[in-house]
Design a protein around this motif. Structure first.
Motif, short mmCIF file in Angstrom:
data_model
loop_
_atom_site.label_atom_id
_atom_site.label_comp_id
_atom_site.label_asym_id
_atom_site.label_seq_id
_atom_site.Cartn_x
_atom_site.Cartn_y
_atom_site.Cartn_z
N ARG A 158 0.83 -1.21 0.00
CA ARG A 158 0.00 0.00 0.00
C ARG A 158 0.87 1.26 0.00
O ARG A 158 0.53 2.25 -0.66
N GLU A 159 1.97 1.25 0.73
CA GLU A 159 2.89 2.38 0.73
C GLU A 159 3.56 2.52 -0.63
O GLU A 159 3.72 3.62 -1.15
N LEU A 160 3.94 1.41 -1.21
CA LEU A 160 4.63 1.40 -2.49
C LEU A 160 3.74 1.92 -3.63
O LEU A 160 4.20 2.67 -4.49
N THR A 161 2.48 1.54 -3.62
CA THR A 161 1.57 1.93 -4.70
C THR A 161 0.93 3.29 -4.50
O THR A 161 0.30 3.81 -5.43
N GLY A 162 1.04 3.87 -3.31
CA GLY A 162 0.44 5.18 -3.05
C GLY A 162 -0.97 5.09 -2.51
O GLY A 162 -1.60 6.12 -2.25
N GLU A 163 -1.50 3.91 -2.32
CA GLU A 163 -2.86 3.75 -1.80
C GLU A 163 -2.96 4.32 -0.39
O GLU A 163 -3.95 4.97 -0.04
N ALA A 164 -1.96 4.12 0.44
CA ALA A 164 -1.98 4.64 1.80
C ALA A 164 -1.94 6.16 1.80
O ALA A 164 -2.53 6.82 2.65
N GLU A 165 -1.24 6.76 0.84
CA GLU A 165 -1.17 8.21 0.73
C GLU A 165 -2.55 8.80 0.48
O GLU A 165 -2.93 9.80 1.08
N TYR A 166 -3.32 8.16 -0.38
CA TYR A 166 -4.68 8.61 -0.67
C TYR A 166 -5.55 8.49 0.59
O TYR A 166 -6.33 9.40 0.90
N ASP A 167 -5.42 7.39 1.32
CA ASP A 167 -6.19 7.21 2.55
C ASP A 167 -5.86 8.30 3.57
O ASP A 167 -6.75 8.85 4.22
N ARG A 168 -4.57 8.62 3.73
CA ARG A 168 -4.17 9.69 4.66
C ARG A 168 -4.73 11.03 4.20
O ARG A 168 -5.18 11.84 5.01
N TYR A 169 -4.73 11.27 2.88
CA TYR A 169 -5.30 12.50 2.35
C TYR A 169 -6.79 12.59 2.67
O TYR A 169 -7.27 13.64 3.10
N CYS A 170 -7.52 11.50 2.50
CA CYS A 170 -8.95 11.49 2.78
C CYS A 170 -9.23 11.78 4.26
O CYS A 170 -10.13 12.55 4.58
N GLU A 171 -8.46 11.17 5.14
CA GLU A 171 -8.63 11.43 6.57
C GLU A 171 -8.39 12.90 6.90
O GLU A 171 -9.16 13.53 7.63
N ARG A 172 -7.30 13.46 6.36
CA ARG A 172 -6.97 14.86 6.61
C ARG A 172 -8.04 15.77 6.01
O ARG A 172 -8.44 16.75 6.62
N HIS A 173 -8.53 15.44 4.82
CA HIS A 173 -9.57 16.24 4.16
C HIS A 173 -10.84 16.25 4.99
O HIS A 173 -11.45 17.31 5.19
N ARG A 174 -11.25 15.09 5.50
CA ARG A 174 -12.46 15.01 6.32
C ARG A 174 -12.31 15.80 7.62
O ARG A 174 -13.26 16.40 8.10
N ARG A 175 -11.11 15.78 8.18
CA ARG A 175 -10.86 16.50 9.44
C ARG A 175 -10.89 18.01 9.23
O ARG A 175 -11.45 18.73 10.05
N HIS A 176 -10.28 18.50 8.16
CA HIS A 176 -10.17 19.94 7.94
C HIS A 176 -11.32 20.54 7.14
O HIS A 176 -11.54 21.75 7.20
N HIS A 177 -12.01 19.73 6.37
CA HIS A 177 -13.12 20.20 5.54
C HIS A 177 -14.31 19.23 5.67
O HIS A 177 -14.67 18.56 4.70
N PRO A 178 -14.92 19.18 6.85
CA PRO A 178 -15.97 18.17 7.07
C PRO A 178 -17.19 18.30 6.17
O PRO A 178 -17.86 17.31 5.90
#
Length: 62
Positions: A15-35
């Protein structure tokens, strides 16, 4: 190491290698800052990320 822990470690690495985890972290941050704002799809995220990288190039050694 148990088979389950080994499989979890391999999954994490892929997941780290393919960037899938990066997208998940982005989604979490987006939900937190822009609910109230909708979360971009993976395709929209990839487009935003590519556009940002093209507009803000970083120095590279090679």
């Amino acid at each position: 190491m148990s088979l389950r822990r080994w499989a979890g470690a391999v999954r994490w690495y892929l997941r780290e290698l393919t960037g899938e985890a990066e997208y998940d972290r982005y989604c979490e941050r987006h939900r937190r800052h822009h609910p109230q704002a909708p979360v971009p799809t993976r395709r929209e995220y990839d487009t935003l990320r590519t556009r940002h990288r093209e507009e803000h190039p970083q120095g590279r050694c090679c």
